[in-house]
Design a protein around this motif. Structure first.
Motif, PDB file in Angstrom:
ATOM      1  N   ASP A 106       5.931   2.554  -2.466  1.00 16.59           N
ATOM      2  CA  ASP A 106       6.627   1.964  -3.610  1.00 16.59           C
ATOM      3  C   ASP A 106       6.067   0.606  -4.018  1.00 16.59           C
ATOM      4  OD1 ASP A 106       9.099   3.879  -4.105  1.00 16.59           O
ATOM      5  OD2 ASP A 106       8.813   3.691  -1.944  1.00 16.59           O
ATOM      6  N   GLY A 107       4.808   0.637  -4.445  1.00 17.36           N
ATOM      7  CA  GLY A 107       4.190  -0.570  -4.982  1.00 17.36           C
ATOM      8  C   GLY A 107       4.548  -0.824  -6.432  1.00 17.36           C
ATOM      9  N   HIS A 108       4.788   0.252  -7.196  1.00 15.12           N
ATOM     10  CA  HIS A 108       5.208   0.145  -8.609  1.00 15.12           C
ATOM     11  C   HIS A 108       4.290  -0.779  -9.404  1.00 15.12           C
ATOM     12  CE1 HIS A 108       9.019   2.434  -8.390  1.00 15.12           C
ATOM     13  NE2 HIS A 108       8.998   2.058  -7.119  1.00 15.12           N
ATOM     14  N   TYR A 109       2.997  -0.528  -9.287  1.00 11.48           N
ATOM     15  CA  TYR A 109       2.036  -1.340 -10.045  1.00 11.48           C
ATOM     16  C   TYR A 109       2.331  -1.204 -11.542  1.00 11.48           C
ATOM     17  CZ  TYR A 109      -2.424  -3.577 -11.140  1.00 11.48           C
ATOM     18  OH  TYR A 109      -3.389  -4.446 -11.581  1.00 11.48           O
ATOM     19  N   GLY A 110       2.472  -2.338 -12.209  1.00 20.16           N
ATOM     20  CA  GLY A 110       2.735  -2.346 -13.636  1.00 20.16           C
ATOM     21  C   GLY A 110       4.193  -2.417 -14.023  1.00 20.16           C
ATOM     22  N   GLN A 111       5.109  -2.499 -13.066  1.00 24.93           N
ATOM     23  CA  GLN A 111       6.527  -2.560 -13.425  1.00 24.93           C
ATOM     24  C   GLN A 111       6.829  -3.855 -14.166  1.00 24.93           C
ATOM     25  OE1 GLN A 111       9.342  -2.323 -10.188  1.00 24.93           O
ATOM     26  NE2 GLN A 111      11.087  -2.082 -11.567  1.00 24.93           N
ATOM     27  N   PRO A 112       7.456  -3.770 -15.341  1.00 25.45           N
ATOM     28  CA  PRO A 112       7.766  -4.978 -16.102  1.00 25.45           C
ATOM     29  C   PRO A 112       8.663  -5.938 -15.315  1.00 25.45           C
ATOM     30  CG  PRO A 112       8.047  -3.018 -17.466  1.00 25.45           C
ATOM     31  CD  PRO A 112       7.845  -2.537 -16.061  1.00 25.45           C
ATOM     32  N   LYS A 113       8.481  -7.209 -15.583  1.00 26.72           N
ATOM     33  CA  LYS A 113       9.293  -8.283 -15.005  1.00 26.72           C
ATOM     34  C   LYS A 113       9.209  -8.322 -13.478  1.00 26.72           C
ATOM     35  CE  LYS A 113      12.535  -8.265 -18.910  1.00 26.72           C
ATOM     36  NZ  LYS A 113      13.951  -8.164 -19.329  1.00 26.72           N
ATOM     37  N   THR A 114       8.116  -7.861 -12.920  1.00 24.45           N
ATOM     38  CA  THR A 114       7.860  -8.025 -11.488  1.00 24.45           C
ATOM     39  C   THR A 114       6.467  -8.623 -11.320  1.00 24.45           C
ATOM     40  OG1 THR A 114       6.813  -5.870 -11.115  1.00 24.45           O
ATOM     41  CG2 THR A 114       9.225  -5.958 -10.976  1.00 24.45           C
ATOM     42  N   ASP A 115       6.248  -9.263 -10.179  1.00 23.32           N
ATOM     43  CA  ASP A 115       4.944  -9.870  -9.892  1.00 23.32           C
ATOM     44  C   ASP A 115       4.088  -8.841  -9.159  1.00 23.32           C
ATOM     45  OD1 ASP A 115       2.914 -11.689  -9.700  1.00 23.32           O
ATOM     46  OD2 ASP A 115       4.135 -13.266  -8.771  1.00 23.32           O
ATOM     47  N   PHE A 116       3.832  -7.715  -9.835  1.00 22.41           N
ATOM     48  CA  PHE A 116       3.219  -6.570  -9.168  1.00 22.41           C
ATOM     49  C   PHE A 116       1.796  -6.853  -8.693  1.00 22.41           C
ATOM     50  CE2 PHE A 116       2.575  -5.981 -13.737  1.00 22.41           C
ATOM     51  CZ  PHE A 116       1.228  -5.679 -13.834  1.00 22.41           C
ATOM     52  N   LYS A 117       1.053  -7.688  -9.396  1.00 17.78           N
ATOM     53  CA  LYS A 117      -0.300  -7.995  -8.934  1.00 17.78           C
ATOM     54  C   LYS A 117      -0.264  -8.765  -7.621  1.00 17.78           C
ATOM     55  CE  LYS A 117      -2.758  -7.794 -13.340  1.00 17.78           C
ATOM     56  NZ  LYS A 117      -3.646  -8.523 -14.292  1.00 17.78           N
ATOM     57  N   LEU A 118       0.658  -9.715  -7.511  1.00 18.74           N
ATOM     58  CA  LEU A 118       0.799 -10.466  -6.263  1.00 18.74           C
ATOM     59  C   LEU A 118       1.240  -9.550  -5.130  1.00 18.74           C
ATOM     60  CD1 LEU A 118       0.845 -13.114  -4.671  1.00 18.74           C
ATOM     61  CD2 LEU A 118       3.215 -13.435  -5.439  1.00 18.74           C
ATOM     62  N   TYR A 119       2.196  -8.657  -5.395  1.00 18.98           N
ATOM     63  CA  TYR A 119       2.646  -7.736  -4.350  1.00 18.98           C
ATOM     64  C   TYR A 119       1.481  -6.904  -3.816  1.00 18.98           C
ATOM     65  CZ  TYR A 119       7.254  -8.718  -6.440  1.00 18.98           C
ATOM     66  OH  TYR A 119       8.387  -9.334  -6.942  1.00 18.98           O
ATOM     67  N   HIS A 120       0.611  -6.477  -4.700  1.00 16.65           N
ATOM     68  CA  HIS A 120      -0.527  -5.666  -4.263  1.00 16.65           C
ATOM     69  C   HIS A 120      -1.588  -6.510  -3.565  1.00 16.65           C
ATOM     70  CE1 HIS A 120       1.393  -2.577  -6.665  1.00 16.65           C
ATOM     71  NE2 HIS A 120       0.575  -1.717  -6.094  1.00 16.65           N
ATOM     72  N   GLU A 121      -1.803  -7.719  -4.013  1.00 16.27           N
ATOM     73  CA  GLU A 121      -2.702  -8.618  -3.280  1.00 16.27           C
ATOM     74  C   GLU A 121      -2.194  -8.824  -1.854  1.00 16.27           C
ATOM     75  OE1 GLU A 121      -2.937 -12.223  -5.484  1.00 16.27           O
ATOM     76  OE2 GLU A 121      -3.952 -11.303  -7.207  1.00 16.27           O
ATOM     77  N   ASN A 122      -0.879  -8.988  -1.726  1.00 18.37           N
ATOM     78  CA  ASN A 122      -0.298  -9.249  -0.408  1.00 18.37           C
ATOM     79  C   ASN A 122      -0.404  -8.039   0.511  1.00 18.37           C
ATOM     80  OD1 ASN A 122       0.371 -11.884  -1.036  1.00 18.37           O
ATOM     81  ND2 ASN A 122       2.492 -11.414  -1.608  1.00 18.37           N
ATOM     82  N   ILE A 123      -0.118  -6.828   0.001  1.00 13.59           N
ATOM     83  CA  ILE A 123      -0.167  -5.668   0.888  1.00 13.59           C
ATOM     84  C   ILE A 123      -1.590  -5.416   1.360  1.00 13.59           C
ATOM     85  CG2 ILE A 123      -0.390  -3.894  -0.923  1.00 13.59           C
ATOM     86  CD1 ILE A 123       1.652  -3.633   2.355  1.00 13.59           C
ATOM     87  N   ILE A 124      -2.567  -5.609   0.482  1.00 13.68           N
ATOM     88  CA  ILE A 124      -3.962  -5.428   0.894  1.00 13.68           C
ATOM     89  C   ILE A 124      -4.345  -6.466   1.936  1.00 13.68           C
ATOM     90  CG2 ILE A 124      -6.358  -5.506   0.126  1.00 13.68           C
ATOM     91  CD1 ILE A 124      -4.846  -2.950  -0.685  1.00 13.68           C
TER      92      ILE A 124
END
Length: 263
Positions: free
Chosen positions: A37-55
């Protein structure tokens, strides 16, 4: 010079003190991570940061304790298929083998999936004495579906000689919360295979623990999105020499294990 008898005595003595051919090393235990549940592209979320962090966190996990592979267990992006190439680039930067399943927010056709990832929505992989099964539980409309039970049965029948088999499905086949389905035929079928050690689910961001059915079922919270458990983490699974497995959820921000369990 040594006479023949003395040479033979010396040779035997050297063997007794450790000059034998070293014993073959036993195969290493399997160790992998599951993140959902990364939800890349979900509006009003910091999805790029979340993905940087998981990687970053999975790379750190690998450098410190080794990972054989990672499974990103569904809801890779958020509704808009235009984000699919972007999230693949993120996963490719991991530098480790990884596998993916489709979630209900991954509105993608079977053809788009195959072109992007190189395998079908239902996919199985042999990894030495182990195997993993990646089963689809949704469709392009995002409906909650039971997996293809005959297909899973066929894969498990072909893996009966494997020591450990693990099944990954984004949507759980049981109503542990309102975010699930009921698939009693699946539970009945899975009970036939003792080497199927566990199932792994995403989908319900608020669950990060194990559940009990005919097989153990483990959730891992979420690493993206805008709701769920209070941290964004992942699950670790390790096979053990005594035919058991060990798992825990990991909170990388606090550097703490959550819900440790042997199964």
């Amino acid at each position: 010079m040594l006479r023949r008898r003395e040479f033979l005595q010396l040779s035997v003595g050297l063997l007794a003190f450790g000059c034998q051919k070293p014993a073959a090393k036993s195969a290493k235990n399997l160790r992998f991570a599951v993140a959902s549940d990364g939800h890349y592209g979900q509006p009003k979320t910091d999805f790029k940061l979340y993905h940087e962090n998981i990687i970053k966190n999975l790379q750190k996990e690998h450098s410190e304790r080794r990972l054989d592979f990672v499974v990103f267990n569904g809801d890779l992006f958020h509704d808009n298929v235009d984000f699919l190439p972007d999230v693949k680039k993120v996963f490719d930067s991991l530098g480790l083998p990884y596998y993916v399943t489709r979630g209900n927010h991954d509105h993608v056709t079977p053809e788009q999936w195959r072109t992007t990832w190189g395998y079908d929505l239902n996919h199985a992989v042999e990894i030495g004495k182990n195997a993993i099964i990646l089963a689809d539980t949704s469709n392009i409309k995002g409906e909650y579906l039971c997996p293809d039970i005959p297909w899973i049965d066929k894969q498990l029948a072909g893996f009966t000689k494997k020591e450990n088999v693990f099944l990954f499905m984004h949507i759980p086949a049981k109503m542990w919360s309102e975010h699930g389905t009921e698939c009693p035929e699946l539970e009945k079928m899975l009970g036939k295979y003792p080497n199927l050690k566990a199932m792994f689910h995403g989908h319900d961001h608020a669950i990060d623990m194990g559940k009990t059915t005919s097989k153990p079922a483990f959730f891992d919270g979420h690493y993206g999105g805008n709701w769920g458990v209070s941290y964004r983490g992942y699950r670790i699974v390790e096979t053990q020499a005594d035919n058991k497995c060990y798992t825990y959820q990991f909170n990388p921000e606090a550097q703490t294990k959550v819900n440790e369990q042997v199964f």
